[in-house]
Design an enzyme around this catalytic site. Structure first.
Site, PDB file in Angstrom:
ATOM      1  N   SER A 191       0.830  -1.198   0.000  1.00  0.00           N
ATOM      2  CA  SER A 191       0.000   0.000   0.000  1.00  0.00           C
ATOM      3  C   SER A 191       0.864   1.247   0.000  1.00  0.00           C
ATOM      4  O   SER A 191       1.672   1.456   0.908  1.00  0.00           O
ATOM      5  CB  SER A 191      -0.906   0.009   1.227  1.00  0.00           C
ATOM      6  OG  SER A 191      -1.547   1.269   1.341  1.00  0.00           O
ATOM      7  N   HIS A 222      -1.103  -1.213  -4.185  1.00  0.00           N
ATOM      8  CA  HIS A 222      -2.399  -0.968  -3.557  1.00  0.00           C
ATOM      9  C   HIS A 222      -2.552   0.522  -3.298  1.00  0.00           C
ATOM     10  O   HIS A 222      -1.653   1.168  -2.754  1.00  0.00           O
ATOM     11  CB  HIS A 222      -2.476  -1.745  -2.240  1.00  0.00           C
ATOM     12  CG  HIS A 222      -3.832  -1.749  -1.631  1.00  0.00           C
ATOM     13  ND1 HIS A 222      -4.827  -2.606  -2.028  1.00  0.00           N
ATOM     14  CD2 HIS A 222      -4.365  -0.988  -0.636  1.00  0.00           C
ATOM     15  CE1 HIS A 222      -5.910  -2.400  -1.303  1.00  0.00           C
ATOM     16  NE2 HIS A 222      -5.658  -1.414  -0.453  1.00  0.00           N
ATOM     17  N   ASP A 257      -4.949   3.201  -1.406  1.00  0.00           N
ATOM     18  CA  ASP A 257      -6.008   3.415  -0.426  1.00  0.00           C
ATOM     19  C   ASP A 257      -6.578   4.824  -0.580  1.00  0.00           C
ATOM     20  O   ASP A 257      -5.893   5.810  -0.302  1.00  0.00           O
ATOM     21  CB  ASP A 257      -5.453   3.238   0.992  1.00  0.00           C
ATOM     22  CG  ASP A 257      -5.220   1.777   1.333  1.00  0.00           C
ATOM     23  OD1 ASP A 257      -6.164   0.985   1.191  1.00  0.00           O
ATOM     24  OD2 ASP A 257      -4.100   1.435   1.747  1.00  0.00           O
ATOM     25  N   MET A 282      -9.244   7.518   0.657  1.00  0.00           N
ATOM     26  CA  MET A 282     -10.086   7.842   1.821  1.00  0.00           C
ATOM     27  C   MET A 282     -10.574   9.281   1.711  1.00  0.00           C
ATOM     28  O   MET A 282      -9.838  10.161   1.262  1.00  0.00           O
ATOM     29  CB  MET A 282      -9.289   7.657   3.112  1.00  0.00           C
ATOM     30  CG  MET A 282      -8.662   6.282   3.265  1.00  0.00           C
ATOM     31  SD  MET A 282      -7.740   6.146   4.815  1.00  0.00           S
ATOM     32  CE  MET A 282      -6.817   4.627   4.520  1.00  0.00           C
ATOM     33  N   HIS A 293      -8.584   0.667  -3.572  1.00  0.00           N
ATOM     34  CA  HIS A 293      -9.563   0.435  -2.504  1.00  0.00           C
ATOM     35  C   HIS A 293     -10.248   1.760  -2.198  1.00  0.00           C
ATOM     36  O   HIS A 293      -9.651   2.666  -1.613  1.00  0.00           O
ATOM     37  CB  HIS A 293      -8.851  -0.113  -1.263  1.00  0.00           C
ATOM     38  CG  HIS A 293      -9.758  -0.388  -0.119  1.00  0.00           C
ATOM     39  ND1 HIS A 293      -9.280  -0.632   1.155  1.00  0.00           N
ATOM     40  CD2 HIS A 293     -11.117  -0.467  -0.022  1.00  0.00           C
ATOM     41  CE1 HIS A 293     -10.298  -0.839   1.966  1.00  0.00           C
ATOM     42  NE2 HIS A 293     -11.417  -0.744   1.281  1.00  0.00           N
ATOM     43  N   MET A 319     -12.498   3.893  -0.169  1.00  0.00           N
ATOM     44  CA  MET A 319     -13.152   4.099   1.125  1.00  0.00           C
ATOM     45  C   MET A 319     -13.779   5.481   1.108  1.00  0.00           C
ATOM     46  O   MET A 319     -13.364   6.396   1.821  1.00  0.00           O
ATOM     47  CB  MET A 319     -12.132   3.927   2.265  1.00  0.00           C
ATOM     48  CG  MET A 319     -11.701   2.491   2.459  1.00  0.00           C
ATOM     49  SD  MET A 319     -10.238   2.317   3.513  1.00  0.00           S
ATOM     50  CE  MET A 319      -8.931   2.569   2.290  1.00  0.00           C
ATOM     51  N   MET A 321     -10.984  -6.147   5.419  1.00  0.00           N
ATOM     52  CA  MET A 321     -10.173  -5.281   6.264  1.00  0.00           C
ATOM     53  C   MET A 321      -9.903  -5.997   7.583  1.00  0.00           C
ATOM     54  O   MET A 321     -10.826  -6.490   8.240  1.00  0.00           O
ATOM     55  CB  MET A 321     -10.899  -3.962   6.540  1.00  0.00           C
ATOM     56  CG  MET A 321     -11.042  -3.057   5.319  1.00  0.00           C
ATOM     57  SD  MET A 321      -9.437  -2.520   4.675  1.00  0.00           S
ATOM     58  CE  MET A 321      -8.808  -1.559   6.057  1.00  0.00           C
ATOM     59  N   ASP A 340      -6.332  -6.784   4.112  1.00  0.00           N
ATOM     60  CA  ASP A 340      -5.687  -5.481   4.217  1.00  0.00           C
ATOM     61  C   ASP A 340      -5.722  -5.025   5.674  1.00  0.00           C
ATOM     62  O   ASP A 340      -6.795  -4.801   6.234  1.00  0.00           O
ATOM     63  CB  ASP A 340      -6.429  -4.481   3.331  1.00  0.00           C
ATOM     64  CG  ASP A 340      -5.814  -3.087   3.360  1.00  0.00           C
ATOM     65  OD1 ASP A 340      -4.832  -2.874   4.088  1.00  0.00           O
ATOM     66  OD2 ASP A 340      -6.325  -2.209   2.639  1.00  0.00           O
TER      67      ASP A 340
END
Length: 220
Positions: A9, A34, A36, A38, A68, A70, A139, A177
């Site tokens: 990540s 990866h 992430d 957010m 991913h 979120m 998660m 993850d």
């Protein structure tokens, strides 16, 4: 399908050297990157948008980009990551009103569709859309920040997800993850995972190659 994939990540990387960090970790033996995403709404942190994805592509990163999301609502932003060069787009079922439609949108592109679940979230939604899912992401920490401790109860959910995949007869990857380290990766694999996201465990280590090799030794 490859047996095990390691997906570092970039949340744990040096953002001033993001392209080089991604290249270095891939050269050290990682399988994909990866990302992430957010929004400081669905989760209590604000990270990056589609520009990070497109920037890595412009830098020359050709490996799969494992995104991913979120964010909530998630639907509008899905197209941005398709256009930015994502390979896999993972969404949370509670981040959209019409999950089936969201997964269809991803599948209509060249991206693989993933369904992500927080530690305390039920897998019930998966049962109704598993025909559209290429990746399941569990998660194993509460989403929002790097460096958290692995939540052991997720091992039970891993076994449940693995059984659902088996029953479906489909070729679906099972990704974990959060809190993945040299010390935890084996128990996660034993519970059924085949794809492992690690942020600080790799990017904060002195030698990326040595850390990834030690993880793979645990997976043998």
């Amino acid at each position: 399908m490859n047996n095990y994939l390691i997906s570092p990540s970039i949340l744990g990387a040096d953002f001033a050297r993001l392209g080089q960090e991604a290249q270095d970790v891939l050269e050290a033996g990682a399988d994909m990157i990866h990302i992430d995403v957010m929004d400081n709404h669905y989760v209590p942190n604000l990270t990056m948008g589609a520009m990070a994805c497109s920037s890595l592509r412009r830098f020359g990163i050709n490996a799969p980009l494992d995104v991913h999301l979120m964010v909530k609502p998630v639907d509008r932003i899905v197209g941005d990551f398709i256009d930015a060069g994502a390979s896999i787009i993972n969404v949370h079922p509670d981040a959209t009103t019409h999950l089936d439609r969201t997964l269809q949108r991803i599948k209509e592109s060249d991206c693989k569709a993933g369904l992500a679940f927080n530690p305390a979230s039920s897998l019930d939604a998966l049962k109704y859309v598993i025909d559209k899912v290429d990746n399941i992401l569990l998660m194993s920490v509460n989403p929002g920040f790097c460096g958290q401790t692995f939540i052991p109860n997720v091992l039970h959910k891993l076994r449940e997800a693995k059984e659902l995949i088996k029953q479906s007869g489909r070729n679906i990857r099972l990704e974990v993850d959060g809190g993945i380290t040299i010390d935890t990766i084996k128990s996660v694999a034993d519970a059924g995972a085949d794809t492992f996201v690690a942020g600080n465990a790799i990017f904060k280590s002195a030698d990326y190659r040595e850390t990834i090799n030690k993880m793979r030794e645990q997976l043998k």
